[in-house]
Structures are given as C-alpha cells and as structure tokens.
Motif scaffolding. Structure first.
Motif, PDB file in Angstrom:
ATOM      1  N   CYS A  81       0.924  -1.488  -0.287  1.00 46.04           N
ATOM      2  CA  CYS A  81       0.014  -0.257   0.153  1.00 46.04           C
ATOM      3  C   CYS A  81       1.283   1.351  -0.641  1.00 46.04           C
ATOM      4  O   CYS A  81       1.991   1.323   0.102  1.00 46.04           O
ATOM      5  CB  CYS A  81      -1.130  -0.140   1.583  1.00 46.04           C
ATOM      6  N   ARG A 109      -2.654   3.894   1.362  1.00 42.69           N
ATOM      7  CA  ARG A 109      -3.920   4.165   0.711  1.00 42.69           C
ATOM      8  C   ARG A 109      -3.474   2.249   0.167  1.00 42.69           C
ATOM      9  O   ARG A 109      -2.488   2.057  -0.510  1.00 42.69           O
ATOM     10  CB  ARG A 109      -3.561   5.423   0.006  1.00 42.69           C
ATOM     11  N   CYS A 110      -4.667   1.513   0.314  1.00 42.96           N
ATOM     12  CA  CYS A 110      -4.043   0.327  -0.430  1.00 42.96           C
ATOM     13  C   CYS A 110      -5.227   0.274  -1.609  1.00 42.96           C
ATOM     14  O   CYS A 110      -6.045   0.695  -1.478  1.00 42.96           O
ATOM     15  CB  CYS A 110      -4.714  -1.109   1.211  1.00 42.96           C
ATOM     16  N   PRO A 111      -5.251  -0.054  -2.763  1.00 39.97           N
ATOM     17  CA  PRO A 111      -5.311  -0.412  -4.195  1.00 39.97           C
ATOM     18  C   PRO A 111      -6.760  -1.100  -3.815  1.00 39.97           C
ATOM     19  O   PRO A 111      -6.725  -1.512  -2.818  1.00 39.97           O
ATOM     20  CB  PRO A 111      -4.553  -1.289  -5.285  1.00 39.97           C
ATOM     21  N   SER A 112      -8.193  -1.491  -4.262  1.00 41.46           N
ATOM     22  CA  SER A 112      -9.058  -1.506  -4.210  1.00 41.46           C
ATOM     23  C   SER A 112      -9.248  -2.529  -4.950  1.00 41.46           C
ATOM     24  O   SER A 112      -8.736  -2.255  -5.727  1.00 41.46           O
ATOM     25  CB  SER A 112     -10.350  -0.526  -3.643  1.00 41.46           C
ATOM     26  N   ASP A 113      -9.594  -4.079  -4.378  1.00 35.09           N
ATOM     27  CA  ASP A 113      -9.595  -5.038  -4.803  1.00 35.09           C
ATOM     28  C   ASP A 113     -10.250  -5.173  -5.608  1.00 35.09           C
ATOM     29  O   ASP A 113     -11.150  -5.307  -5.119  1.00 35.09           O
ATOM     30  CB  ASP A 113      -8.867  -6.366  -4.295  1.00 35.09           C
TER      31      ASP A 113
END
Length: 115
Positions: free
Chosen positions: A91, A111-115
């Motif tokens: 993230c 901030r993690c990319p949405s899967d």
C-alpha cells in the motif's frame, strides 16, 4: 518484635516473587497481524507493523545494527519509511499523515488499492 516476624515476611515475599516470575516468564502470544515484517530498503533493515497506539495506521522502525547514531542516511528517512511501508504491505503512504516520533519510528496511514 520485628525480628520474630522477619522470616515469615521474607517467606511471603519470596513466594510472591516466585509467583510473579512464573507469570511473567510465560511467552506472550503475538497475533499474526501484529508480528513485525522485516523489509530492506537501500541496504537498511526496517520493521513494519500495524500500530497499537493509533488504530488504522502503521509504524516503520529502522534497525540500527551498526549502532552508529550519526551515520549519514542513504536517503532521507521519510522516503525510506515510505518505501518500507510499500514493500511490507503493498500500500502507498498518505504523505500528509506521516509523523516521526522522538524514538525515530515513523507512523502513517496507508492507501491500499481496492481489489
């Protein structure tokens, strides 16, 4: 009078110490999500772990194996911490949330990319 009670008090104190030592000698159970993940950034080792003090944030601490406090960093510490967060979790760091504590630990929201 106090001399007569000294052995009894001493026995009680030793018993309390023995019980306390037995309790504290037990190894603490660490949850898998709170175990530190060790990553290497530019030749420096970092531990990244979810923060217990600040829920929803992560902590990155650089390990100083050489014990040289005033050595020049390979890169600015905040940039190394951002790369450590990325390497450990996948993230990105929210740059406006990064804080450095007096002990040198960086704390920040990710901030993690949405899967």
């Amino acid at each position: 009078m106090t001399v007569a009670f000294a052995p009894a008090i001493l026995r009680t104190f030793c018993l309390c110490c023995a019980l306390g030592t037995g309790i504290s000698a037990a190894s603490p159970i660490v949850a898998a999500e709170h175990a530190p993940k060790k990553v290497t950034v530019l030749g420096r080792d970092w531990h990244v772990v979810p923060s217990e003090s600040y829920p929803g944030r992560y902590e990155a601490t650089r390990l100083n194996h050489e014990l040289a406090p005033f050595r020049p960093p390979a890169m600015i510490g905040a940039r190394q911490a951002a790369r450590a967060f990325r390497a450990a979790t996948g993230c990105q760091l929210k740059r406006n949330s990064l804080v450095k504590t007096i002990s040198g630990t960086y704390i920040g929201a990710l901030r993690c990319p949405s899967d």
